[in-house]
Design a protein around this motif. Structure first.
Motif, PDB file in Angstrom:
ATOM      1  N   UNK A  95       0.856  -1.175   0.000  1.00 21.47           N
ATOM      2  CA  UNK A  95       0.000   0.000   0.000  1.00 21.47           C
ATOM      3  C   UNK A  95       0.895   1.228   0.000  1.00 21.47           C
ATOM      4  N   UNK A  96       0.545   2.198  -0.855  1.00 24.25           N
ATOM      5  CA  UNK A  96       1.281   3.462  -0.886  1.00 24.25           C
ATOM      6  C   UNK A  96       0.324   4.555  -0.439  1.00 24.25           C
ATOM      7  N   UNK A  97       0.764   5.379   0.514  1.00 21.32           N
ATOM      8  CA  UNK A  97      -0.082   6.481   0.960  1.00 21.32           C
ATOM      9  C   UNK A  97       0.487   7.786   0.426  1.00 21.32           C
ATOM     10  N   UNK A  98      -0.355   8.519  -0.310  1.00 21.84           N
ATOM     11  CA  UNK A  98       0.095   9.796  -0.883  1.00 21.84           C
ATOM     12  C   UNK A  98      -0.643  10.954  -0.248  1.00 21.84           C
ATOM     13  N   UNK A  99       0.079  12.068  -0.054  1.00 24.15           N
ATOM     14  CA  UNK A  99      -0.555  13.317   0.359  1.00 24.15           C
ATOM     15  C   UNK A  99       0.295  14.464  -0.152  1.00 24.15           C
ATOM     16  N   UNK A 100      -0.358  15.524  -0.591  1.00 25.39           N
ATOM     17  CA  UNK A 100       0.339  16.719  -1.101  1.00 25.39           C
ATOM     18  C   UNK A 100       1.373  16.398  -2.179  1.00 25.39           C
ATOM     19  N   UNK A 101       1.064  15.425  -3.018  1.00 25.83           N
ATOM     20  CA  UNK A 101       1.939  15.135  -4.146  1.00 25.83           C
ATOM     21  C   UNK A 101       3.172  14.317  -3.823  1.00 25.83           C
ATOM     22  N   UNK A 102       3.279  13.838  -2.587  1.00 23.48           N
ATOM     23  CA  UNK A 102       4.430  12.976  -2.285  1.00 23.48           C
ATOM     24  C   UNK A 102       3.947  11.643  -1.738  1.00 23.48           C
ATOM     25  N   UNK A 103       4.821  10.653  -1.835  1.00 19.29           N
ATOM     26  CA  UNK A 103       4.535   9.365  -1.204  1.00 19.29           C
ATOM     27  C   UNK A 103       4.992   9.495   0.247  1.00 19.29           C
ATOM     28  N   UNK A 104       4.038   9.491   1.166  1.00 21.02           N
ATOM     29  CA  UNK A 104       4.370   9.709   2.574  1.00 21.02           C
ATOM     30  C   UNK A 104       4.784   8.403   3.246  1.00 21.02           C
TER      31      UNK A 104
END
Lengths: 258, 274
Positions: A222-231
């Protein structure tokens, strides 16, 4: 395919099916993708989640260049994604894409929707294309609708046809851009079932979704993204049970709420 | 177009309440009385000036009059049909150039479209009637009227087609691209078939404009309905009655064309884009 299985990218010496290196993209002043680095191994199922506006759909769409990128590299099966022309079209033909709003060709029958790619792009004879299209429609459970036009089908049925349309091209990998977000709740499962089936069959998949049950059942990562980055990224169990970042915890709380 | 106007009214205004309904009734009655009065005054004026006398109307009982008008009517239809066909083909070509990514195609197309849309068709007729023959090009009066009318309409149709193309959802193109289809295939297999379906009703109602434009045929003496009517007028010295009759014919023809547009639009569930 269980979550414990090696993710493709971790298998020594194997070229990832999809790789993004230092991908950057702006929409005007908005920095939508910031230094995205991502590998999706062969046969891997990657689920991308994140709040709206996080850039997850945009990232998904850069993989077959429905969105261009400002800088960085995108490699499909080790080869750079072509930027235009015949080469780009050929690369797209090998990548399936399923959209939030289905995007079935509104003026053509269900059968035509599925045979269009093989006939027009791959030059498959009509009879042959129709036979394999019917087999695919059978597989996703809408064979008896073959002669109808998309508007006559329910959302869930349309999305299953859209999956069949992509499969007809025998893609190396498939992208799903929020495939169940436009569906009425009672139709979500019939689409997810088809996707689970695909994942079990070894299809390489990038799935942008909020369906946590789906992620837990079939995602390798699972990849979590926020604000254009992978967090954050990790196995579904790690991520859903022990998110490490504040953003991910907040987000998971907000979608667990209902 | 009653169905369209009703739905448009429903979309724009809320359903009237009891007071509004009374006000609407009063307004309708007053307007009705005024219209009747106006009609009465017009008819009376005709009567006073002798326009209703049988000498102005009796020739309409002769079959030859009608045969002559029928010939003119056929002329009108022939010009309208050929001009319509020219404008369809040329309009489509212009639109394709206009939406091309190549500057060499879309800039000239834009200029040509704006030119044909902006120049009155009468001026175009004068061009083919007065200017073209000076360069030694001989044209029949049929082409001197048909070409300019068709060209003028093609500019408008190019924009109608473009509205249709813009109405095709972007997702249709994206889905086709993701299947690996090339741009020309996407245009001809996915976009145009849907765009044309969207604009068929608008194309039909645009045909009304073509029919009306054909009336400038008198400039080149092509025997269309209006030109033949003018001949009748000079023969019988019956201006009002003749114009009245052919106005009714034009209204009926154009009404039928509009009905066709509405029928098609209702059957295909497509709105009329203007």
């Amino acid at each position: 395919m269980s979550s414990e299985q090696n993710t493709g990218s971790e298998v020594a010496g194997q070229v990832p099916m999809i790789e993004l290196r230092h991908v950057e993209k702006h929409f005007g002043d908005l920095h939508v993708l910031r230094d995205i680095n991502l590998k999706v191994g062969k046969g891997e199922v990657l689920v991308v989640i994140g709040p709206s506006g996080s850039g997850k759909s945009t990232m998904c769409r850069t993989i077959n260049r429905l969105e261009t990128i400002d800088s960085g590299e995108i490699l499909i099966d080790g080869k750079p994604l072509p930027e235009e022309g015949r080469e780009l079209a050929a690369a797209r033909a090998e990548l399936g894409m399923v959209f939030q709003s289905f995007n079935l060709f509104a003026h053509r029958t269900i059968l035509d929707n599925v045979t269009m790619g093989p006939i027009e792009v791959q030059g498959v004879p009509r009879k042959e294309a129709e036979e394999s299209a019917m087999a695919l429609l059978e597989r996703v459970g809408v064979a008896e609708q073959a002669a109808k036009v998309p508007a006559q089908l329910s959302g869930g049925q349309q999305q299953r046809v859209a999956i069949a349309r992509s499969l007809a091209m025998h893609p190396k990998a498939m992208m799903f851009d929020e495939p169940t977000s436009a569906l009425d709740p009672e139709m979500i499962n019939e689409v997810l079932e088809v996707m689970v089936e695909l994942a079990r069959g070894g299809m390489t998949m990038v799935v942008v979704t909020h369906e946590m049950s789906f992620a837990r059942r079939v995602a390798n990562r699972v990849v979590f993204m926020a604000d254009g980055t992978i967090m954050e990224e990790g196995s579904p169990d790690e991520f859903f049970d022990h998110p490490t970042t504040e953003r991910a915890r907040d987000f998971l709380d907000s979608i667990k709420g209902h | 177009m009653s169905a369209q106007t009703t739905s448009m009214r429903d979309a724009l205004y809320e359903a009237p309440g009891p007071k509004t309904r009374r006000r609407i009734l009063i307004g309708t009655v007053i307007a009705g009385i005024l219209v009747c009065l106006l009609v009465f005054l017009v008819v009376r004026q005709f009567y006073v000036t002798g326009q209703l006398s049988p000498k102005y109307w009796s020739f309409f009982t002769r079959p030859t009059t009608w045969r002559f008008l029928w010939d003119g009517f056929l002329g009108t239809l022939k010009v309208a049909a050929v001009a319509g066909a020219i404008s369809l083909v040329l309009g489509l070509v212009l639109m394709l150039c206009r939406t091309s990514h190549l500057k060499a195609l879309n800039v000239p197309a834009r200029i040509v479209i704006e030119f044909f849309r902006g120049v009155p068709s009468l001026l175009l007729v004068y061009f083919f009637f007065l200017v073209v023959p000076q360069y030694g090009i001989k044209m029949s009066s049929f082409w001197m009227i048909t070409l300019p009318v068709g060209l003028a309409a093609s500019g408008v149709l190019a924009e109608v087609f473009r509205a249709g193309v813009n109405a095709v959802p972007k997702g249709q193109v994206e889905a086709a691209m993701s299947l690996g289809m090339r741009p020309s295939k996407i245009t001809f297999k996915i976009v145009l078939p849907q765009a044309i379906r969207f604009v068929i009703p608008s194309l039909i109602s645009q045909f009304v404009v073509v029919v009306k434009d054909t009336t400038v045929a008198y400039v080149v003496s092509y025997p269309d309905l209006l030109q033949n009517a003018r001949v009748l007028i000079s023969n019988y010295d019956a201006l009002v009655s003749t114009y009245f009759v052919i106005a009714v014919i034009y209204i009926i023809v154009n009404y039928l064309i509009n009905r066709a547009a509405v029928t098609v639009s209702r059957r295909t569930g497509v709105k009329i884009i203007k």
